[in-house]
Design a protein around this motif. Structure first.
Motif, PDB file in Angstrom:
ATOM      1  N   ILE A   7       0.848  -1.195   0.000  1.00 35.76           N
ATOM      2  CA  ILE A   7       0.000   0.000   0.000  1.00 35.76           C
ATOM      3  C   ILE A   7       0.880   1.241   0.000  1.00 35.76           C
ATOM      4  CG2 ILE A   7      -1.744   1.318   1.249  1.00 35.76           C
ATOM      5  CD1 ILE A   7      -2.802  -1.374   2.299  1.00 35.76           C
ATOM      6  N   ILE A   8       0.666   2.080  -1.010  1.00 37.53           N
ATOM      7  CA  ILE A   8       1.452   3.302  -1.187  1.00 37.53           C
ATOM      8  C   ILE A   8       0.500   4.484  -1.230  1.00 37.53           C
ATOM      9  CG2 ILE A   8       3.067   4.552  -2.681  1.00 37.53           C
ATOM     10  CD1 ILE A   8       3.882   1.777  -3.840  1.00 37.53           C
ATOM     11  N   TYR A   9       0.778   5.493  -0.416  1.00 41.75           N
ATOM     12  CA  TYR A   9       0.037   6.754  -0.435  1.00 41.75           C
ATOM     13  C   TYR A   9       0.932   7.819  -1.067  1.00 41.75           C
ATOM     14  CZ  TYR A   9      -2.972   4.481   2.977  1.00 41.75           C
ATOM     15  OH  TYR A   9      -3.819   3.605   3.620  1.00 41.75           O
ATOM     16  N   VAL A  10       0.316   8.690  -1.863  1.00 42.63           N
ATOM     17  CA  VAL A  10       1.053   9.760  -2.535  1.00 42.63           C
ATOM     18  C   VAL A  10       0.344  11.083  -2.249  1.00 42.63           C
ATOM     19  CG1 VAL A  10       1.883  10.647  -4.748  1.00 42.63           C
ATOM     20  CG2 VAL A  10       1.793   8.175  -4.359  1.00 42.63           C
ATOM     21  N   ASP A  11       1.081  12.047  -1.753  1.00 35.28           N
ATOM     22  CA  ASP A  11       0.564  13.388  -1.490  1.00 35.28           C
ATOM     23  C   ASP A  11       0.367  14.137  -2.812  1.00 35.28           C
ATOM     24  OD1 ASP A  11      -0.118  15.723   0.009  1.00 35.28           O
ATOM     25  OD2 ASP A  11       1.958  16.415  -0.089  1.00 35.28           O
ATOM     26  N   MET A  12      -0.418  15.210  -2.776  1.00 33.86           N
ATOM     27  CA  MET A  12      -0.651  16.011  -3.985  1.00 33.86           C
ATOM     28  C   MET A  12       0.254  17.240  -4.054  1.00 33.86           C
ATOM     29  SD  MET A  12      -4.768  15.886  -4.729  1.00 33.86           S
ATOM     30  CE  MET A  12      -4.645  16.811  -6.257  1.00 33.86           C
ATOM     31  N   ASP A  13       0.054  18.197  -3.135  1.00 38.30           N
ATOM     32  CA  ASP A  13       0.738  19.492  -3.206  1.00 38.30           C
ATOM     33  C   ASP A  13       2.249  19.325  -3.033  1.00 38.30           C
ATOM     34  OD1 ASP A  13      -1.848  20.482  -3.359  1.00 38.30           O
ATOM     35  OD2 ASP A  13      -1.948  20.902  -1.217  1.00 38.30           O
ATOM     36  N   VAL A 115       4.526   8.815   0.207  1.00 36.06           N
ATOM     37  CA  VAL A 115       5.374   9.734  -0.548  1.00 36.06           C
ATOM     38  C   VAL A 115       4.835  11.131  -0.263  1.00 36.06           C
ATOM     39  CG1 VAL A 115       6.239  10.409  -2.823  1.00 36.06           C
ATOM     40  CG2 VAL A 115       5.716   7.992  -2.347  1.00 36.06           C
ATOM     41  N   ASP A 116       5.605  11.931   0.468  1.00 34.36           N
ATOM     42  CA  ASP A 116       5.153  13.246   0.913  1.00 34.36           C
ATOM     43  C   ASP A 116       6.342  14.187   0.939  1.00 34.36           C
ATOM     44  OD1 ASP A 116       3.928  15.435   2.523  1.00 34.36           O
ATOM     45  OD2 ASP A 116       2.419  13.920   3.008  1.00 34.36           O
ATOM     46  N   ASP A 117       6.081  15.482   0.777  1.00 36.58           N
ATOM     47  CA  ASP A 117       7.160  16.469   0.788  1.00 36.58           C
ATOM     48  C   ASP A 117       7.443  17.016   2.182  1.00 36.58           C
ATOM     49  OD1 ASP A 117       4.547  17.790   0.440  1.00 36.58           O
ATOM     50  OD2 ASP A 117       5.731  19.635   0.481  1.00 36.58           O
ATOM     51  N   MET A 118       6.600  16.677   3.145  1.00 35.33           N
ATOM     52  CA  MET A 118       6.776  17.180   4.507  1.00 35.33           C
ATOM     53  C   MET A 118       7.009  16.019   5.470  1.00 35.33           C
ATOM     54  SD  MET A 118       6.474  20.476   4.239  1.00 35.33           S
ATOM     55  CE  MET A 118       6.241  20.984   5.923  1.00 35.33           C
ATOM     56  N   GLN A 124       2.376  12.892   9.258  1.00 34.61           N
ATOM     57  CA  GLN A 124       3.395  12.103   8.560  1.00 34.61           C
ATOM     58  C   GLN A 124       4.385  11.472   9.547  1.00 34.61           C
ATOM     59  OE1 GLN A 124       2.607  15.327   7.962  1.00 34.61           O
ATOM     60  NE2 GLN A 124       2.941  15.882   5.836  1.00 34.61           N
ATOM     61  N   GLU A 125       4.722  12.201  10.608  1.00 35.12           N
ATOM     62  CA  GLU A 125       5.710  11.714  11.570  1.00 35.12           C
ATOM     63  C   GLU A 125       5.207  10.508  12.371  1.00 35.12           C
ATOM     64  OE1 GLU A 125       3.530  15.121  13.730  1.00 35.12           O
ATOM     65  OE2 GLU A 125       3.962  14.516  11.675  1.00 35.12           O
ATOM     66  N   HIS A 126       3.910  10.249  12.326  1.00 31.23           N
ATOM     67  CA  HIS A 126       3.332   9.112  13.036  1.00 31.23           C
ATOM     68  C   HIS A 126       2.810   8.030  12.089  1.00 31.23           C
ATOM     69  CE1 HIS A 126       3.756  11.399  16.686  1.00 31.23           C
ATOM     70  NE2 HIS A 126       3.054  12.375  16.176  1.00 31.23           N
ATOM     71  N   PHE A 127       3.063   8.186  10.802  1.00 28.91           N
ATOM     72  CA  PHE A 127       2.637   7.190   9.821  1.00 28.91           C
ATOM     73  C   PHE A 127       3.350   5.876  10.124  1.00 28.91           C
ATOM     74  CE2 PHE A 127       3.263   5.158   5.602  1.00 28.91           C
ATOM     75  CZ  PHE A 127       1.933   4.922   5.299  1.00 28.91           C
ATOM     76  N   GLY A 128       2.628   4.776  10.083  1.00 35.46           N
ATOM     77  CA  GLY A 128       3.180   3.486  10.466  1.00 35.46           C
ATOM     78  C   GLY A 128       4.137   2.859   9.472  1.00 35.46           C
ATOM     79  N   GLY A 129       4.106   3.300   8.222  1.00 37.73           N
ATOM     80  CA  GLY A 129       5.007   2.762   7.211  1.00 37.73           C
ATOM     81  C   GLY A 129       6.215   3.658   7.012  1.00 37.73           C
ATOM     82  N   GLU A 130       6.838   3.524   5.867  1.00 36.72           N
ATOM     83  CA  GLU A 130       8.034   4.305   5.538  1.00 36.72           C
ATOM     84  C   GLU A 130       7.659   5.605   4.839  1.00 36.72           C
ATOM     85  OE1 GLU A 130      11.872   4.037   2.544  1.00 36.72           O
ATOM     86  OE2 GLU A 130      11.007   2.168   3.278  1.00 36.72           O
ATOM     87  N   LEU A 131       8.222   6.704   5.303  1.00 38.66           N
ATOM     88  CA  LEU A 131       8.036   7.998   4.654  1.00 38.66           C
ATOM     89  C   LEU A 131       9.094   8.162   3.571  1.00 38.66           C
ATOM     90  CD1 LEU A 131       6.673  10.799   4.489  1.00 38.66           C
ATOM     91  CD2 LEU A 131       8.355  11.577   6.185  1.00 38.66           C
ATOM     92  N   VAL A 132       8.653   8.336   2.336  1.00 42.80           N
ATOM     93  CA  VAL A 132       9.536   8.642   1.212  1.00 42.80           C
ATOM     94  C   VAL A 132       9.445  10.151   1.047  1.00 42.80           C
ATOM     95  CG1 VAL A 132       9.910   8.312  -1.263  1.00 42.80           C
ATOM     96  CG2 VAL A 132       9.144   6.384   0.154  1.00 42.80           C
ATOM     97  N   LEU A 133      10.468  10.856   1.514  1.00 45.43           N
ATOM     98  CA  LEU A 133      10.429  12.319   1.592  1.00 45.43           C
ATOM     99  C   LEU A 133      10.758  12.937   0.235  1.00 45.43           C
ATOM    100  CD1 LEU A 133       9.842  14.645   3.505  1.00 45.43           C
ATOM    101  CD2 LEU A 133      12.267  14.630   4.133  1.00 45.43           C
ATOM    102  N   PHE A 134       9.711  13.288  -0.494  1.00 51.34           N
ATOM    103  CA  PHE A 134       9.851  13.861  -1.833  1.00 51.34           C
ATOM    104  C   PHE A 134      10.504  15.241  -1.739  1.00 51.34           C
ATOM    105  CE2 PHE A 134       8.521  16.021  -5.684  1.00 51.34           C
ATOM    106  CZ  PHE A 134       8.719  15.043  -6.638  1.00 51.34           C
ATOM    107  N   PHE A 139      15.369  11.687  -2.513  1.00 55.10           N
ATOM    108  CA  PHE A 139      14.245  11.633  -3.460  1.00 55.10           C
ATOM    109  C   PHE A 139      13.949  13.030  -4.009  1.00 55.10           C
ATOM    110  CE2 PHE A 139      13.617   8.200  -0.358  1.00 55.10           C
ATOM    111  CZ  PHE A 139      13.670   7.118  -1.210  1.00 55.10           C
ATOM    112  N   PRO A 140      14.862  13.584  -4.819  1.00 54.16           N
ATOM    113  CA  PRO A 140      14.680  14.958  -5.293  1.00 54.16           C
ATOM    114  C   PRO A 140      13.588  15.122  -6.352  1.00 54.16           C
ATOM    115  CG  PRO A 140      16.625  13.995  -6.295  1.00 54.16           C
ATOM    116  CD  PRO A 140      16.129  13.007  -5.275  1.00 54.16           C
ATOM    117  N   ASP A 141      13.207  14.029  -7.019  1.00 54.84           N
ATOM    118  CA  ASP A 141      12.262  14.126  -8.136  1.00 54.84           C
ATOM    119  C   ASP A 141      11.572  12.780  -8.334  1.00 54.84           C
ATOM    120  OD1 ASP A 141      14.207  12.474  -9.311  1.00 54.84           O
ATOM    121  OD2 ASP A 141      15.091  14.132 -10.430  1.00 54.84           O
ATOM    122  N   TRP A 142      10.668  12.750  -9.306  1.00 52.59           N
ATOM    123  CA  TRP A 142       9.921  11.518  -9.557  1.00 52.59           C
ATOM    124  C   TRP A 142      10.786  10.407 -10.145  1.00 52.59           C
ATOM    125  CZ3 TRP A 142       5.960   9.283  -7.662  1.00 52.59           C
ATOM    126  CH2 TRP A 142       5.026  10.049  -6.984  1.00 52.59           C
TER     127      TRP A 142
END
Length: 157
Positions: A7-13, A115-118, A124-134, A139-142
């Motif tokens: 399961i992967i979540y992706v932020d928008m802004d 996948v989030d920029d913040m 985000q700091e309490h998300f149970g999985g891995e934060l991919v810091l965009f 992770f500078p880009d897609w």
């Protein structure tokens, strides 16, 4: 349901959407407003970031993943809810609209990756999985995000 998939979540802004450029454009249209994002049109008119659409579709269509858009609403713009939904339909299609989650509490969602920029601020700091810091050094880009998932999904297969 999705228990057998990654399961992967992706932020928008600032992740799928070029918020910085869109905000500057909206500020130019409403220069006297302290919160130009309170005026309709900001979110629906955002441009996708380079590589965002192709990479999202690749993740979405991957047989081992369940991908969702996880975005926070703008408190200053009640239109952000409907405009974000319209943006997703316009750029990614109706099948992705079904996977749109709008919440200021990202930590309440269970999953493997976000996948989030913040790194914090909306849970985000309490998300149970891995934060991919965009936008970070890793992770500078897609392209870098997609490379990471190509390796991870191949390794996990």
């Amino acid at each position: 349901m999705h228990f057998d998939k990654t399961i992967i979540y992706v932020d928008m802004d600032h992740v799928l959407c070029d918020y910085k450029t869109g905000f500057a454009r909206h500020k130019a249209r409403f220069p006297d407003l302290a919160f130009p994002q309170s005026e309709p049109g900001l979110y629906v008119d955002l441009d996708p970031l380079p590589g965002a659409i192709d990479s999202y579709r690749w993740l979405h269509n991957h047989p081992e993943t369940a991908v969702f858009i996880l975005t926070a609403p703008s408190i200053q713009n009640s239109h952000s809810y409907s405009e974000k939904r319209l943006w997703v339909e316009r750029h990614l299609g109706m099948e992705v609209v079904e996977n749109l989650i709008i919440t200021p509490h990202k930590h309440l969602n269970r999953g493997d990756y976000l996948v989030d920029d913040m790194p914090s601020g909306k849970g985000q700091e309490h998300f149970g999985g891995e934060l991919v810091l965009f936008g970070s050094k890793s992770f500078p880009d897609w392209r870098s995000v997609r490379d990471y998932f190509e390796e991870r999904l191949q390794y996990d297969a």
